[in-house]
Design a protein around this motif. Structure first.
Motif, mmCIF file in Angstrom:
data_model
loop_
_atom_site.group_PDB
_atom_site.id
_atom_site.type_symbol
_atom_site.label_atom_id
_atom_site.label_comp_id
_atom_site.label_asym_id
_atom_site.label_seq_id
_atom_site.Cartn_x
_atom_site.Cartn_y
_atom_site.Cartn_z
ATOM 1 N N PHE A 1 32.947 42.233 37.331
ATOM 2 C CA PHE A 1 32.472 40.895 37.671
ATOM 3 C C PHE A 1 31.580 40.985 38.911
ATOM 4 O O PHE A 1 32.083 41.083 40.030
ATOM 5 C CB PHE A 1 33.687 40.001 37.945
ATOM 6 C CG PHE A 1 33.366 38.552 38.230
ATOM 7 C CD1 PHE A 1 33.053 37.681 37.209
ATOM 8 C CD2 PHE A 1 33.407 38.063 39.529
ATOM 9 C CE1 PHE A 1 32.789 36.336 37.474
ATOM 10 C CE2 PHE A 1 33.148 36.733 39.806
ATOM 11 C CZ PHE A 1 32.828 35.863 38.776
ATOM 12 N N TRP B 1 37.296 42.162 42.222
ATOM 13 C CA TRP B 1 36.223 41.605 41.391
ATOM 14 C C TRP B 1 35.444 42.727 40.715
ATOM 15 O O TRP B 1 35.046 42.604 39.550
ATOM 16 C CB TRP B 1 35.282 40.756 42.245
ATOM 17 C CG TRP B 1 35.907 39.547 42.870
ATOM 18 C CD1 TRP B 1 35.971 39.256 44.197
ATOM 19 C CD2 TRP B 1 36.568 38.458 42.199
ATOM 20 N NE1 TRP B 1 36.627 38.065 44.411
ATOM 21 C CE2 TRP B 1 36.999 37.553 43.210
ATOM 22 C CE3 TRP B 1 36.834 38.156 40.872
ATOM 23 C CZ2 TRP B 1 37.682 36.377 42.910
ATOM 24 C CZ3 TRP B 1 37.519 36.982 40.569
ATOM 25 C CH2 TRP B 1 37.928 36.112 41.568
ATOM 26 N N THR C 1 37.349 42.298 47.264
ATOM 27 C CA THR C 1 36.042 42.655 46.720
ATOM 28 C C THR C 1 36.184 43.710 45.624
ATOM 29 O O THR C 1 35.514 43.646 44.586
ATOM 30 C CB THR C 1 35.126 43.185 47.838
ATOM 31 O OG1 THR C 1 34.958 42.167 48.823
ATOM 32 C CG2 THR C 1 33.763 43.594 47.300
ATOM 33 N N TYR D 1 30.104 39.582 41.735
ATOM 34 C CA TYR D 1 30.610 38.330 42.291
ATOM 35 C C TYR D 1 29.551 37.228 42.365
ATOM 36 O O TYR D 1 29.775 36.113 41.876
ATOM 37 C CB TYR D 1 31.214 38.574 43.673
ATOM 38 C CG TYR D 1 31.878 37.344 44.241
ATOM 39 C CD1 TYR D 1 33.172 37.014 43.877
ATOM 40 C CD2 TYR D 1 31.189 36.501 45.106
ATOM 41 C CE1 TYR D 1 33.770 35.881 44.368
ATOM 42 C CE2 TYR D 1 31.785 35.358 45.601
ATOM 43 C CZ TYR D 1 33.071 35.050 45.230
ATOM 44 O OH TYR D 1 33.658 33.911 45.713
ATOM 45 N N LEU E 1 37.103 32.366 33.654
ATOM 46 C CA LEU E 1 37.624 33.118 34.795
ATOM 47 C C LEU E 1 39.126 33.337 34.642
ATOM 48 O O LEU E 1 39.633 34.439 34.891
ATOM 49 C CB LEU E 1 37.339 32.368 36.095
ATOM 50 C CG LEU E 1 37.827 33.040 37.388
ATOM 51 C CD1 LEU E 1 37.232 34.435 37.536
ATOM 52 C CD2 LEU E 1 37.497 32.170 38.593
#
Length: 291
Positions: A47, A42, A39, A49, A130
Motif C-alpha cells: 500500500f 503499510w 510505515t 501510503y 481498506l
C-alpha cells in the motif's frame, strides 16, 4: 505479547543519539520506533501510503498513543518492532506495536487512528477496501496479484509505473523508456488489493530470431514498496515464462546498485560495467538448463 502475534516486523539498531544520561533509550524515542513500524506495516500491505490514501478519499490521523514499558533498550541493541492491526471500527483503527530484543519484550504501544476527510479532518467511515485489505493481511493472505500477458492488456499500468520510476525518479529521457519492443514482449505487472500497479518487468528475445536466449528488462518497483518481494515476484515470473517457452538462458542489464538483488535470484555478472541512459549497468545472466 509474543513475537508470534505479529506478521509485520521492522528491525532497527539503537543509535547513540537515542540514549539518555542513564544510557538507555530515552522514552520518547519508542513512539518514533512505533511510527517507523507503522510505515513498514503499510509497505507490507503493498500500500503506497500517499497514493493509496488518495484513492480511498481520506487519511488516517492519530488520536491516542499509549505506551507501557517492560524493560529498557540500550545502545546498539537490535530491536524488532512488531506491528499489527488489533481492530477496525466504524471510523477508527487500533494498532498494537511490541518491541523485542531477541525474545525479550521491552515495550508495548497502542495507537488509535481515525479515518477522516483530509480537508476538514472530520471523521469518515473506514472504507470497505481498506478494512478488507487489513483483514486479509492479518489473516496471512498474499497482498499482490500477479498478471502476465501482452502489452495490449498490461501496457497502460506498466507504462505508468515505468514512467514514475525511470523518468520521474531516475531522470531517464522519456523517449528512451518506451520502444517498439514493448508490443512483442511478454509483460508482468503485480497489483495491490486496490488494483494499483506496484511492480513490472518485460521479457524479450536477446536478438531477433534467437529463440533460445531471453532478455528481461524494464524491471520497476514502486519507490516506497521496495524490499517487499514484489520485484522478485515479477522477476521469477519472467524467468518462468522464458523457461516455459524453451529458452536456454536469460540475460538482463542490471543497474549496478541492483546487482546484489539479481545475484540472489541466481544471476551472475559477465563482462565489464557500462553506462546505459547515463546509469552504470552490468550484464547478468542465468542458465535455464537443468531446471
Amino acid at each position: 505479547m509474543q513475537r508470534s502475534d505479529f506478521r509485520c516486523f521492522h528491525r532497527l539498531r539503537v543509535r547513540w543519539s537515542e540514549v539518555d544520561i542513564q544510557k538507555i533509550v530515552f522514552n520518547a524515542h519508542y513512539l518514533t520506533y512505533a511510527d517507523c513500524a507503522m510505515t513498514e506495516y503499510w509497505r507490507a500491505l503493498a500500500f503506497p501510503y500517499e497514493a493509496g490514501m488518495q484513492a480511498l478519499g481520506g487519511e488516517v490521523y492519530l488520536k491516542k498513543a499509549s505506551i507501557e514499558y517492560h524493560a529498557s533498550a540500550r545502545l546498539d541493541d537490535l530491536l524488532d518492532v512488531g506491528m499489527r492491526c488489533a481492530r477496525v471500527g466504524t471510523t477508527s483503527l487500533v494498532f498494537q506495536a511490541a518491541m523485542f530484543a531477541g525474545e525479550r519484550l521491552l515495550v508495548t504501544v497502542e495507537l488509535v487512528y481515525v479515518f477522516a476527510d483530509p480537508a476538514t479532518q472530520t471523521k469518515r467511515a473506514v472504507p470497505p477496501a481498506l478494512r478488507a485489505m487489513i483483514e486479509h493481511f492479518e489473516a496471512g493472505g498474499e497482498m499482490v496479484e500477479l498478471h502476465v500477458g501482452s502489452w495490449a492488456t498490461l501496457g497502460r499500468d506498466a507504462t505508468a509505473l515505468r514512467m514514475a520510476v525511470f523518468v520521474q525518479e531516475q531522470g531517464i529521457d522519456p523517449a528512451l523508456e518506451l520502444d517498439a519492443h514493448d508490443a512483442a514482449a511478454v509483460h508482468a505487472v503485480a497489483y495491490n488489493r486496490l488494483g494499483q500497479p506496484v511492480a513490472t518487468a518485460r521479457l524479450l528475445y536477446e536478438a531477433p530470431g534467437d529463440a533460445r536466449i531471453a532478455r528481461i528488462g524494464r524491471m520497476a518497483v514502486h519507490r516506497v514498496l521496495r524490499g517487499q518481494r514484489w520485484g522478485r515476484l515479477v522477476l521469477d515470473a519472467m524467468v518462468q515464462a522464458a523457461r516455459e517457452r524453451g529458452d536456454a538462458q536469460v540475460t538482463l542489464h542490471a543497474q549496478r546498485s541492483a546487482a546484489p538483488f539479481y545475484r540472489r535470484a541466481g544471476f551472475e555478472a559477465v563482462g565489464q560495467p557500462f553506462d546505459e541512459a547515463g546509469i552504470p549497468h552490468i550484464t547478468m545472466r542465468r542458465s535455464l538448463r537443468g531446471g
